[in-house]
Enzyme design. Structure first.
Site, PDB file in Angstrom:
ATOM      1  CB  CYS B  21      49.251  51.209  23.939  1.00  0.00           C
ATOM      2  SG  CYS B  21      49.960  50.229  22.617  1.00  0.00           S
ATOM      3  CG  ASP B  54      59.336  52.860  17.579  1.00  0.00           C
ATOM      4  OD1 ASP B  54      58.569  53.254  18.467  1.00  0.00           O
ATOM      5  OD2 ASP B  54      59.886  53.617  16.765  1.00  0.00           O
ATOM      6  CG  HIS B 143      55.186  30.157  24.796  1.00  0.00           C
ATOM      7  ND1 HIS B 143      55.464  28.822  24.964  1.00  0.00           N
ATOM      8  CD2 HIS B 143      55.088  30.681  26.034  1.00  0.00           C
ATOM      9  CE1 HIS B 143      55.529  28.557  26.259  1.00  0.00           C
ATOM     10  NE2 HIS B 143      55.310  29.675  26.932  1.00  0.00           N
ATOM     11  CG  ASP B 230      55.009  52.762  16.487  1.00  0.00           C
ATOM     12  OD1 ASP B 230      55.914  52.995  17.316  1.00  0.00           O
ATOM     13  OD2 ASP B 230      54.431  51.673  16.417  1.00  0.00           O
TER      14      ASP B 230
END
Lengths: 206, 357
Positions: B21, B54, B143, B230
């Site tokens: 992140c 989120d 994908h 979160d």
């Protein structure tokens, strides 16, 4: 022993890791590191603080030159203090917020008495409306607002009590003969004024 | 270095500038870019782009809404199976953060097949699929493209009853704030890359990163939770700000109450702070009001971007202790970090009050 290290082109955490490894060797008293980004500089500042070494940094255009010096003869607490001050300076920089800069004792130009009282009204309105700038800085004839006999001191004191920093330029205080009348902890210098203004999110001039 | 032909297998994180992140675009940057996009909100769209939610939530009927989210990032660890697990845990979390349950997931994959064995790819996908299975969902497709740097994640679809939907917006004054995972994943991942992490700390980090937020949500559902999110890329400070702003309140937290992963405080002190933490500090500089002196390393921790971070509950004050006990009883490293409070003005600065002691 002194060491030079070129850390440009390395991705995080390599620059701080390699510098730490050099500082872990106690025989090295000075490390000069070239790094690419501000993030590297900030991480090295934290490293310096934790290792209790002093640090200076210069911007060399597209890179930074960071010098870390282990000063074994100086007492550690002084160094710690230095590092803390550095860190605080950085924190302050991040959240300077709004600065009010007053460079004369009137609001605008016009009838002298009217302009003086208008400035008082301006500050009083700002206070009453609940605005709390980070600092109110006064320079040139603006420092006259700090005159204990003047009408503006009460509102400035209100701001100060509310946690705003109310600061007057020392040179100006002296020039206008207010030395001794302005409390020492409300006197600042041009360097600090520059730092405030350059790092402010917003500057209101009056 | 670069022109040397390497026959040896490359390290998965070798070229990664910011993994997990921490690779996220900055909040301030993102807000600026998104402002130029047209925003439409049909009434069925219960949560959209507006409040930095989120996941998107679309109401199908009064009984059911779909929760849709996508999350992917470059490798945070060299072990491909583990990377797959972490990326999937992180992507699934956004569904839990809306109070939903994941049902199907699609793989999203970029991979340089010239640089790595096919086995590496297989292991990443296996890690992802194992976590999806643990979450009670299935991989239903995906994908993949060839790209210079590996990237993996999931597009996840979940379900939620509209009445049970939890956004970052519904917090009420005097709610208590409970965080379900210890902080410091960004700092610890950086230290892991630097090989500075002790074995026990490494284990704690990896367990933390692969811990699904499903258990935490199960615990929360037993109590009056008013708002939920979160804690991921924007760090605790950023997500607290979004919750406060979304709820029209402010929050007050104590850094002393925050649980942290092993060693991260010392590591932050030594400068192992990811660029994303500085980005968050910059993006949210106006959002934070320090009530007293907070140590620099604790400031760094609240801005630290969390990969696969914990849930943040805003729970009715009377239920806070019971929820905390429930979370701890389920083996989660939860902590009660503060509360939500009313704001006196409509000021949106300084909504996150931070103190120590």
């Amino acid at each position: 022993m002194e060491r030079q290290i070129d850390l440009r082109g390395l991705t995080c955490p390599e620059p701080v890791l390699r510098t730490k490894k050099l500082l872990d060797d106690k025989s090295i008293i000075k490390v000069e590191a070239l790094v690419e980004s501000e993030v590297n500089v900030k991480n090295l500042a934290r490293l310096a603080r934790s290792q209790k070494v002093s640090m200076s940094c210069s911007n060399e255009g597209d890179f930074y030159r960071v010098v870390l010096t282990r000063a074994e003869t100086e007492p550690l607490n002084a160094l710690e203090e230095l590092a803390i001050r550095e860190a605080q300076k950085e924190t302050n920089k991040q959240r300077v917020g709004t600065i009010v800069f007053i460079s004369k004792d009137t609001l605008g130009e016009g009838d002298r008495d009217f302009s003086v009282s208008l400035l008082n009204v301006f500050l009083q309105t700002m206070f009453d409306a609940g605005h709390r700038p980070r600092a109110i800085l006064m320079a040139n004839s603006g420092v006259k607002l700090m005159d204990p006999g003047g009408s503006t001191l009460p509102v400035l004191s209100n701001f100060a009590e509310a946690g705003c920093e109310v600061l007057a330029c020392g040179l100006c205080v002296e020039f206008y003969g207010l030395k001794g009348k302005v409390p020492a902890d409300q006197i600042t210098n041009m360097f600090s004024i520059c730092e405030y203004l350059m790092n402010a999110d917003r500057v209101i001039t009056a | 270095m670069a022109d040397k032909t390497e026959h040896q297998q490359k390290k998965l994180t070798a070229n990664v500038r910011a993994g997990g992140c921490a690779a996220k675009l900055g909040a301030a940057e993102l807000a600026k870019i998104l402002a130029h996009l047209p925003q439409k909100s049909p009434p069925e769209l219960l949560a959209g782009i507006g409040n930095f939610e989120d996941a998107a939530v679309y109401k199908i009927s009064d009984d059911i809404a779909i929760v849709q989210t996508i999350d992917f990032f470059p490798p945070v660890v060299d072990d491909p199976y583990l990377f797959g697990q972490i990326a999937a845990t992180n992507a699934l979390s956004d569904v839990y953060a809306m109070g939903g349950r994941p049902v199907i997931a699609l793989n999203v994959l970029c991979f340089p097949t010239c640089d790595f064995d096919e086995q590496v790819l297989a292991d990443i996908l296996k890690g992802g699929s194992d976590q999806v299975e643990k979450a009670g969902a299935v991989i239903a497709g995906g994908h993949s493209i060839q790209l210079g740097e590996p990237v993996y994640g999931l597009a996840v679809t979940g379900l939620v009853k509209p009445a049970e939907l939890l956004t970052n917006g519904g917090a009420k004054p005097f709610d208590k704030l409970i965080l379900t995972k210890p902080l410091g994943a960004g700092i610890a991942l950086l230290a892991l890359k630097a090989e500075m992490l002790a074995d026990s700390s490494r284990t704690a980090l990896l367990n933390n990163l692969t811990q699904l937020n499903s258990t935490a949500l199960d615990c929360g559902k037993k109590f009056d939770v008013h708002a939920l999110t979160d804690v991921t890329g924007f760090g605790l400070a950023g997500h607290l700000h979004e919750m406060a702003k979304g709820s029209g309140l402010k929050c007050r937290i104590s850094v002393d109450a925050i649980k942290t992963l092993p060693d991260v405080i010392e590591l932050a002190q030594q400068g192992f702070v990811p660029a994303g933490a500085y980005g968050n500090r910059d993006s949210y500089k106006d959002s934070i009001a320090y009530l007293n002196k907070v140590e620099l390393e604790m400031e760094d921790l609240i801005f630290d971007p969390q990969t696969s971070g914990g849930l943040l509950f805003s729970v009715k004050a009377e239920h806070a202790d019971a929820l905390l006990d429930e979370l701890l009883g389920n083996g989660l490293g939860a902590c009660l970090i503060g509360e939500m409070l009313e704001v006196d003005t409509n000021e949106t600065r300084g909504l996150v009050e931070v103190s120590s002691g």
